[in-house]
Design an enzyme around this catalytic site. Structure first.
Site, PDB file in Angstrom:
ATOM      1  N   ARG A  15     -81.728 -30.682  19.547  1.00  0.00           N
ATOM      2  CA  ARG A  15     -82.300 -31.699  20.416  1.00  0.00           C
ATOM      3  C   ARG A  15     -83.319 -31.070  21.367  1.00  0.00           C
ATOM      4  NH1 ARG A  15     -76.715 -34.158  22.634  1.00  0.00           N
ATOM      5  NH2 ARG A  15     -76.168 -31.945  22.370  1.00  0.00           N
ATOM      6  N   LYS A  75     -78.658 -29.458  26.770  1.00  0.00           N
ATOM      7  CA  LYS A  75     -77.366 -28.796  26.967  1.00  0.00           C
ATOM      8  C   LYS A  75     -77.369 -27.944  28.228  1.00  0.00           C
ATOM      9  CE  LYS A  75     -74.219 -29.066  25.053  1.00  0.00           C
ATOM     10  NZ  LYS A  75     -73.150 -30.074  25.343  1.00  0.00           N
ATOM     11  N   TYR A  94     -77.353 -32.031  30.814  1.00  0.00           N
ATOM     12  CA  TYR A  94     -75.886 -32.060  30.780  1.00  0.00           C
ATOM     13  C   TYR A  94     -75.364 -30.736  31.315  1.00  0.00           C
ATOM     14  CZ  TYR A  94     -75.836 -36.254  27.823  1.00  0.00           C
ATOM     15  OH  TYR A  94     -75.982 -37.526  27.332  1.00  0.00           O
ATOM     16  N   HIS A  96     -71.412 -30.361  32.455  1.00  0.00           N
ATOM     17  CA  HIS A  96     -69.981 -30.238  32.133  1.00  0.00           C
ATOM     18  C   HIS A  96     -69.386 -29.017  32.828  1.00  0.00           C
ATOM     19  CE1 HIS A  96     -70.418 -33.446  29.179  1.00  0.00           C
ATOM     20  NE2 HIS A  96     -71.421 -32.793  28.637  1.00  0.00           N
ATOM     21  N   GLU A 118     -74.138 -36.335  32.845  1.00  0.00           N
ATOM     22  CA  GLU A 118     -72.846 -36.972  32.551  1.00  0.00           C
ATOM     23  C   GLU A 118     -72.171 -37.585  33.765  1.00  0.00           C
ATOM     24  OE1 GLU A 118     -71.715 -32.674  33.429  1.00  0.00           O
ATOM     25  OE2 GLU A 118     -73.347 -33.702  32.388  1.00  0.00           O
ATOM     26  N   ASP A 270     -66.251 -30.782  25.476  1.00  0.00           N
ATOM     27  CA  ASP A 270     -67.217 -30.448  26.534  1.00  0.00           C
ATOM     28  C   ASP A 270     -66.548 -30.387  27.898  1.00  0.00           C
ATOM     29  OD1 ASP A 270     -69.691 -29.828  25.548  1.00  0.00           O
ATOM     30  OD2 ASP A 270     -70.406 -31.884  25.472  1.00  0.00           O
TER      31      ASP A 270
END
Length: 371
Positions: A15, A75, A94, A96, A118, A270
């Site tokens: 991505r 990511k 993101y 996490h 998120e 995740d």
């Protein structure tokens, strides 16, 4: 604002933070966009397409991290990327953080302003920047689980839909939220014997009304969960506590009571995973076996369908990027409380309570940062 988008370097992550169309939208509003050469190739977007949108193509990530005011990724930054982050810079991706103390420590040390997709909220407590990837991961969980169930991949040798005269596979979905709902849709579509567990009566009513007789619903208490898991050929872990580590719902002891060759797909990996025996895997080596149970725990499942995932993600991340580029992140958050929920780390402080509580940091409320 000068906005940079580096190539993702996580294992088999294809991505990209910005599509050519998103770059054009940012540029048309007076911003600069710097793309690392080749960053979009995983979704079939060439440097020439980005140039046509008005972006500047740069070699390697160093210039982007050194000179761009906002870095847009997909990511969480890997260790070598975290070393390049700097005070005053915006990281929009993101994160996490709750199950990742090393990343959190590096972000705190860097002084960066880190905004996590998120934890950005929407009306009614929804998570609109997480939702499209949850939809993708939920749907992928069934095709990944179906493959893992094949005997050649270590599974029981069960076809989810069965055939006339042979019972279908038993699919148990733990959690009836976005991931679970999409997983159930796919499993039902394949003709599986599907059961959905959740603790929220409203969620159970919603999925029960939608699926009617095509899927069973069951309240998720310890007894019901253990009973369902022990009957299952495929278990999808689809639980989420926003920003916090996932609860461990399937214990090591329970594995010994499951059918040999059954498959666990942990979509919550995740956030640390919802099975006690889970550990993150990659698309290069997606499964492992514990006590004859196959575990699929790929931490970036949507990366395998990078084009679909990137465009779905950009649909929801771009509006906030445009807002921050226009107003600056502080003013954008003052105007939009949902975006403010995305601030996880700022200038050496942890600004998201669930992360602070999980990892033992002092919590600094976002309101203190915004003034």
């Amino acid at each position: 604002m000068r906005i940079g988008c580096p190539t993702e370097i996580k294992n088999h992550e294809y991505r990209v933070g910005l599509t050519p169309e998103s770059a054009r939208e940012l540029i048309s509003r007076g911003n600069e966009v710097w793309m690392q050469s080749g960053a979009g190739l995983g979704i079939g977007a060439t440097d020439e397409e980005y140039k046509a949108a008005g972006a500047t193509i740069v070699d390697g990530p160093d210039k982007i991290f050194a000179e761009c005011e906002m870095v847009v990724k997909v990511k969480e930054p890997q260790a070598e990327e975290r070393a390049k982050l700097r005070e005053g810079q915006i990281l929009y991706t993101y994160l996490h953080l709750a199950p990742d103390p090393e990343q959190t420590a590096d972000l705190v040390k860097s002084g960066v302003t880190a905004i996590a997709y998120e934890t950005v909220t929407g009306p009614g407590g929804s998570l609109p920047l997480l939702k499209p990837m949850s939809q993708v991961a939920g749907r992928m969980s069934i095709q990944a689980g179906a493959t893992a169930l094949e005997k050649a991949h270590g599974g029981r040798g069960v076809l989810i839909g069965g055939v006339p005269g042979v019972l279908p596979g038993k699919v148990v979905v733990i959690g009836g939220g976005v991931v679970g709902f999409n997983a159930a849709q796919m499993a039902v579509g394949l003709g599986g014997d599907v059961e959905i567990l959740d603790r929220d009566p409203e969620v159970l009513e919603k999925v029960g009304t939608f699926f009617e007789a095509r899927a069973a619903t069951r309240f998720s208490n310890k007894t019901n969960l253990e009973d369902a898991v022990c009957q299952a050929d495929l278990v999808i872990g689809a639980v989420l506590i926003p920003g916090a580590a996932a609860p461990k719902l399937v214990t090591r002891d329970l594995l010994k009571r499951m059918k040999p060759g059954a498959v666990l797909v942990d979509v919550a990996i995740d956030q640390g995973g919802c099975f006690e025996t889970s550990r993150p895997t990659t698309h290069a080596d997606p499964t492992f076996v514990v006590d004859d149970i196959v575990h699929y725990c790929v931490a970036n499942m949507p990366g395998a369908v990078a084009r679909t995932s990137t465009y779905a993600l950009n649909n929801v991340t771009l509006p906030h990027a445009l807002r921050m580029a226009k107003l600056g992140w502080r003013e954008a958050m003052r105007e939009n409380a949902h975006l403010a929920e995305g601030l996880n780390v700022h200038a050496g402080s942890v600004t998201y309570k669930a992360v602070a509580d999980e990892l033992g940091y002092d919590y600094t409320p976002v309101s203190d940062v915004l003034g």
